[in-house]
Scaffold this active site. Structure first.
Site, PDB file in Angstrom:
ATOM      1  N   GLY A  79       1.851  -2.042  -9.270  1.00 23.82           N
ATOM      2  CA  GLY A  79       0.637  -2.202  -9.489  1.00 23.82           C
ATOM      3  C   GLY A  79      -0.011  -1.065 -10.453  1.00 23.82           C
ATOM      4  CG  HIS A 113     -13.620   2.159   3.033  1.00 25.71           C
ATOM      5  ND1 HIS A 113     -12.451   2.705   2.886  1.00 25.71           N
ATOM      6  CD2 HIS A 113     -14.111   1.474   2.072  1.00 25.71           C
ATOM      7  CE1 HIS A 113     -11.756   2.113   1.934  1.00 25.71           C
ATOM      8  NE2 HIS A 113     -12.635   1.486   1.199  1.00 25.71           N
TER       9      HIS A 113
HETATM   10  C1  BG6 Z   1     -13.126   0.822  -2.598  1.00 20.39           C
HETATM   11  C2  BG6 Z   1     -13.876  -0.459  -2.664  1.00 20.39           C
HETATM   12  O1  BG6 Z   1     -12.302   0.851  -1.389  1.00 20.39           O
HETATM   13  O2  BG6 Z   1     -13.954   1.736  -2.039  1.00 20.39           O
HETATM   14  C3  BG6 Z   1     -14.820  -0.400  -3.563  1.00 20.39           C
HETATM   15  O3  BG6 Z   1     -12.687  -1.409  -2.874  1.00 20.39           O
HETATM   16  C4  BG6 Z   1     -15.697   0.900  -3.510  1.00 20.39           C
HETATM   17  O4  BG6 Z   1     -15.601  -1.508  -3.793  1.00 20.39           O
HETATM   18  C5  BG6 Z   1     -14.958   2.087  -3.141  1.00 20.39           C
HETATM   19  O5  BG6 Z   1     -16.484   0.970  -4.549  1.00 20.39           O
HETATM   20  C6  BG6 Z   1     -15.861   3.195  -2.685  1.00 20.39           C
HETATM   21  O6  BG6 Z   1     -15.101   4.417  -2.565  1.00 20.39           O
HETATM   22  P1  BG6 Z   1     -15.874   5.758  -3.125  1.00 20.39           P
HETATM   23  O7  BG6 Z   1     -14.835   6.891  -2.632  1.00 20.39           O
HETATM   24  O8  BG6 Z   1     -16.108   5.686  -4.577  1.00 20.39           O
HETATM   25  O9  BG6 Z   1     -17.051   5.927  -2.238  1.00 20.39           O
END
Ligand code: BG6
Length: 481
Positions: A18, A241
């Site tokens: 990817g 997350h």
């Molecule tokens: C990613 C998601 O895993 O995390 C995104 O796919 C999101 O949609 C991003 O914007 C947020 O990560 P960070 O580190 O920018 O807060």
């Protein structure tokens, strides 16, 4: 985990699947560049591959552009010349044999101790195909594999995906990445909770009234409509997350700072979580979403979600965890906010300001460098006894250590190179999270409209009432002097 100077890193060939995708461009290529330039992994070669039919020269140009646009600093010509040499590209369409040859060539140059790190920056349905390719190419021995979320789309698909990967790689070789756990402030939650005697005694239902994990994003689809339409806010952010962060907040003290001990405690939290009740979930879709390119005019995908999660164990019974995230919102923030119980009775009269600004809050900001604050009532100077809400604040940004912060992907790629699973998720934990999500997946509440630039649909206030969302902050973080 945890050392100031990381252990020596073995020579590595990183096989990046990817490689022309968005994540590779924004994070992985700049991150690998940083690791090689800062001698965290000095002996590294990158074999990049994807469905695009490019040659090495064309890919190098794209990689340079990526480091230039998304890296931490501009490249000097010497730095670029050094990095460029370690990158080659093979189109995936050429088959496993050609990939194997490209990897073998790099391995020969690096020597017999070389390890392989396969980074699968591909959608879930492509992951099993890539794993098969790796088996056919004979690239399994002495290899580790980093998998990107989402790990399946429900329990059945997660079990199937895990089984398919386990046919080729054993669990010790697999690193399921959740980049929120690689964020410096997320790791700081562990330090804060378990390196201090002050907080852990009050880290429970007797003292904590509720917890918010709030990650609004002002980002829009950013050209990811195809991915997002099939994923939505719950699968993109919550089941990955936000639940991982919840586990760091809620887990019991691990017996040691080691991968297994930490996984055991996190998985106990997941096992104690109650199945999500659709009545405790608000799904939202930003007005105008269905007109975006690549989005179905009948789309039911949520671009926003807020929910109440509950953990039915002795520490947390009766303490709601409110989670919220979404796109097109008023601000981009990543905060965890703990609301403590209020004093049982008060000698301060009504009108003194007591309780006027909510309870004591301990707040973690997961911004790139950690920030924390603890709010409390104190006396306003002058005659009488008027109360104001005051706060103690810490910002890593104000220390001279801020330059040492590793970006989340850099940290996690390096940990995987060292075979350290501490900040990675396990198949058991992920399967349990899908299990508790099933009632919501089976019976999702209808999406409610909200305006871009707002904080989500109105129903979010009923979800949390009589409490209130911390964001937008009533009082802003102290600015750096
Ligand atoms: C990613 C998601 O895993 O995390 C995104 O796919 C999101 O949609 C991003 O914007 C947020 O990560 P960070 O580190 O920018 O807060």
């Amino acid at each position: 985990m945890g050392q100031d100077a990381p252990p020596q890193t073995d020579p590595h060939v990183v096989v990046l699947f990817g490689a022309t995708g968005d994540l590779a461009k924004r994070k992985l290529i700049p991150g690998l560049f940083y690791l090689s330039q800062h001698l965290l992994c000095p002996n590294m070669r990158i074999v990049a591959t994807s469905l695009d039919d490019l040659d090495t020269e064309q890919f190098r140009t794209a990689a340079k552009e990526a480091v230039h646009s998304f890296g931490r600093k501009q490249l000097t010509p010497d730095e670029w010349a050094a990095f460029e040499k370690i990158v080659t590209y093979v189109p995936q369409g050429k088959g496993p044999g050609v990939l194997a040859e490209a990897v073998a060539e790099q391995q020969t140059e690096l020597g017999p101790d070389t390890r392989l790190l396969h980074y699968l920056s591909v959608p879930p349905r492509a992951a099993t195909i890539v794993v098969k390719t790796l088996e056919e190419a004979g690239l399994v021995k002495n290899a580790r594999i980093i998998m990107e979320k989402p790990f399946g789309t429900d329990l059945a698909s997660a079990v199937k995906l895990n089984a398919a990967i386990h046919e080729v790689f054993d669990e010790s070789q697999i690193f399921r990445i959740d980049h929120f756990l690689g964020k410096e402030p997320a790791q700081n939650i562990l330090a804060f909770r378990f390196a201090n005697g002050l907080f852990e005694p009050i880290w429970n239902r007797n003292f904590i009234e509720h917890i918010q994990i709030d990650v609004p994003e002002s980002l829009t689809l950013e050209g990811r409509a195809q991915f997002y339409e099939q994923t939505g806010a719950f699968k993109d952010m919550v089941v990955t997350h936000l639940f991982q962060i919840l586990a760091f907040m809620a887990m019991e003290p691990p017996t040691e700072l080691a991968p297994q001990a930490i996984s055991i405690e996190k998985n106990k939290v997941f096992r104690s979580m109650k199945p999500l009740e659709p009545a405790n979930v608000v799904r939202g879709q930003v007005r105008g979403y269905r007109e975006e390119p690549g989005v179905s005019p009948e789309s039911d995908t949520e671009t926003f979600i807020a929910l109440k999660a509950e953990i039915g164990n002795w520490r947390w019974a009766g303490v709601p965890f409110y989670l919220r995230t979404g796109k097109y919102l008023a601000a981009g923030q990543r905060i965890i906010s703990i609301a403590f119980r209020e004093p049982p009775s008060s000698m301060f009269p009504a009108g003194s300001g007591i309780g006027a600004h909510g309870p004591n809050h301990l707040t973690f900001d997961l911004a790139d460098a950690s920030k924390m604050s603890l709010s409390f009532y104190g006396k306003r100077p002058g005659p009488g006894m008027r109360l104001d809400k005051l706060s103690l604040q810490f910002a890593m940004q104000e220390t001279d250590r801020v330059g040492d912060v590793l970006e989340a992907y850099e940290r996690l790629i390096l940990d995987a190179m060292h075979g350290d699973h501490t900040l990675f998720t396990t198949s058991e934990g992920i399967e349990r999270l899908w299990e508790i999500s099933q009632p919501l997946l089976d019976d999702p509440p209808p999406v409610r409209g909200y305006d871009a630039g707002s904080w989500g649909p109105n129903a979010i206030h009923q979800l949390i009432a009589p409490r209130a969302w911390r964001l937008p902050f009533e009082r802003v973080w102290r600015a750096k002097k």
